[in-house]
Write an enzyme that holds these catalytic residues in place. Sequence first.
Site: not given
Length: 873
Positions: A268, A615
């Site tokens: 990542d 969010e």
Amino acid sequence: MKKKTPNIISLVFVFCCLTVQGQKLPYQNTSLSYEERANDLVSRMTTEEKVSQMMSEAPAISRLNIPAYNWWNECLHGVARAGLATVFPQAIGLSATFDSDAMLKTAQMISDEARAKHHEAVRNGQFGIYQGLNFWSPNINIFRDPRWGRGQETYGEDPYLTSVMGESFVHGLQGDNPKYLKLVATAKHYAIHSGPEYERHSFDTDVTPYDLWDTYLPAFHHLVEKAKVESVMCAYNRFQGQACCGSSKLETEILKKQWGFKGYIVSDCGAIDDIYQHHKIVPDAEQASILAVRLGTDLECGDRYATLLEAVKNKKIDEKEIDKSVKQLFLSRMKLGMFDPDENVPYTKIPYSVVDSKEHRQQAIEMAEKSIVLLKNENHTLPLSKNIKTIAVVGPNADNAISVLGNYNGTPSHTITPLQGIKNKLGDNVKVIYEKGINFTNDTLASPVEIKNNLSSNGIKGLKAEYFNNIKLEGTPILVRNEEVIDFKGDVTTEIAPGILAKWISVRWSGIFTATKTQAMSFSVTGDDGFRLFINGKKVIDHFNYHEALTDYCTFQAEAGKSYDIKLEYFQGDQGARIKFSGVLLQKTNMQALADKLKEADAIVYVGGISPEIEGEEMPVVLDGFKKGDRTTIALPKVQTELMKYLKQTGKPLVFVMETGSALGIKWEKENVPAILNSWYGGEDAGTALANVLFGDYNPAGRLPVTFYESDKDLPDYKDYSMKNRTYRYFKGKPLYAFGYGLSYTNFNYTNLVAPKTITTGNDFNITVTIKNTGKFDGEEVAQVYVSHPDVSFEKPIRSLVAFKRIFLKADEEKKVSLTINARSLSLITPNLDRSIEPGNIQIAVGGHQPDETNSTVSTLVQLKGKKVILEK
């Protein structure tokens, strides 16, 4: 945007059958195996060249005809961040369709667009970010807790549903050609990763071995073994003290040795930094890089692997270890046909016209329709009549074009919000009243104030704009001009100014604001990535270190005739730009007055919920109920419930439409609002799909891929990764709405379940059931099969989904439906941590929901006979 002249030298790199010094070399010989070709190519590289290819931005190696290549690409629900693309519903919405065939078709369309965009970029000599063929999708983490902001990117809480939908998505991306991959799909984030976002770079998960194998790993295993996913992305967090991108257990023992994974592992972005900066496992970047490569992370999203060059020279890591990773990376690129003539690779022939094509746009509508879940429909409130005279459309998401697109999204040619969809559906003969009413978490709205004529710089109208070719406002500006309006949104392929692409730039606007009125007013700033605002030299807004979309306000008392020094600074990284500077007045909503105004409406549609604006992934948002992208409560923000109470008092039919990426606690709404729809983040045509459902042109059949709990009291601590009392498989309470739940405008009846009385352990088997549409509407039904193990005494799920099928039935039509139960789906994790199929009785239940819901369900006992079958040790 002006079309760029192709870079002929770069184009030469791509025709990989060119020769070195006039001689065809083995790696250019298409008759050899990919392994032979990759081995030959890597053998010709210097150490420096090898290391350079192990980072996401790999430079060209001209002497070997290797073009520059950027590995970073996203296509979670459509090609993302690369200009025009069809935007399908967010991943959680795709999963809510419970339709693996439709998912496959959608992924095939996404990969068509990806291929077409890649080859168009190559033709134009472009080899930058978001222009390659390796995509970092899908996200198959288990959505264990609804407070996780990135749960919207997943396929929900169930390992089986995630596996099936993930497999369809991977097959759609990677294609079915026996020789070439269409794209490279990436299963992420491996593993045990689902928040909290605010601690994701440092937290350590330590789940029980049972939860690891029963919940967190099955979907990854399935995509490796069944879908043959080519790439896996390791996560930021630690697992049992080891960084996931440097984990001997996860990467070496499980992924490569036990599962036999043959592809490559990518980190990542920034995860190698975390190994030494946050996890403190090793002291520096070099040691972190050595650790990651040695344990299996072949490719870094970032540039810390540059330290490997000195590490090889100083014999801290053997060059053969570098070779292993580099060979794996070129093996994948060769499977994509990057080193073969275009005429050999079928996917090079996909025309650019597929991008945003009519067929793809129609599929986006259909997937949005299929994803919508009808949660409540008291007294047949829905569908609404098209013959009404007046309808009110209210709420923070009613006309929010950002919310419907989700995160990790592309740039659609059009975006239809719920308001626009309803207007398009009803035409000019119906009066549509629109009121935003409130924001997501407060009742103070910003109304625009024209400031265009109040801005000046050195006597010239507008603000002075200085553009820099870095993100730190350093050096000499590459462009200086005056701008009257600061309002821009674009992707990385768009010019934010002449010759300046919307990536890796920074801008400073400065000048004078002269007030014409004495009033308390506000400046509003909306931006991706970082921005800060100064008034009279004082910093009043500071979000310069963030990398997400955000809107912030600065309120001050303006005095008529007084001038204020203004300085706005902004930087944009690699994902496209958005910056808007405007004047607003903030005013509190009078809810009673608003409700009185809407009494003339024949029906009220309230569109609320939450939004990817608040969010998502590691966001700077800190609002009541929200923290850094996650939520601190599952409750619908109180202000929204308060407004719906006023709307209900009008006595008009009220429909609550939720846009959300997760489960919401809506206890009051369930008890008091007559009709509730969950439309998720429905993509570019979310409004069209919603209007089709609201007015009966489409009968909803979506199902919840997550449990809707009643309140926070139902949930364990957010940081607790134990599955005890989590998800439908282990939750012992009564949910507000269960996993798999979803209503229709019609009714379905299940009869005649036929299943074998006995099955030999380890064998697949079929069951049949008769389903009849007993209502007045044509519609779709999602038949779901759940299995429980009443004879097993050790730890086990309450029940598990093991099969599903979405079917269409006309009113009064009856069908005999066959479903296959895979033997593996009957397996359990034993106390010895074997995955085995145990002899004994299993309970099979078939219906449109889980068996304890009040609906038509049929069930039977099937005996598994024979010896215990161990699938994995």
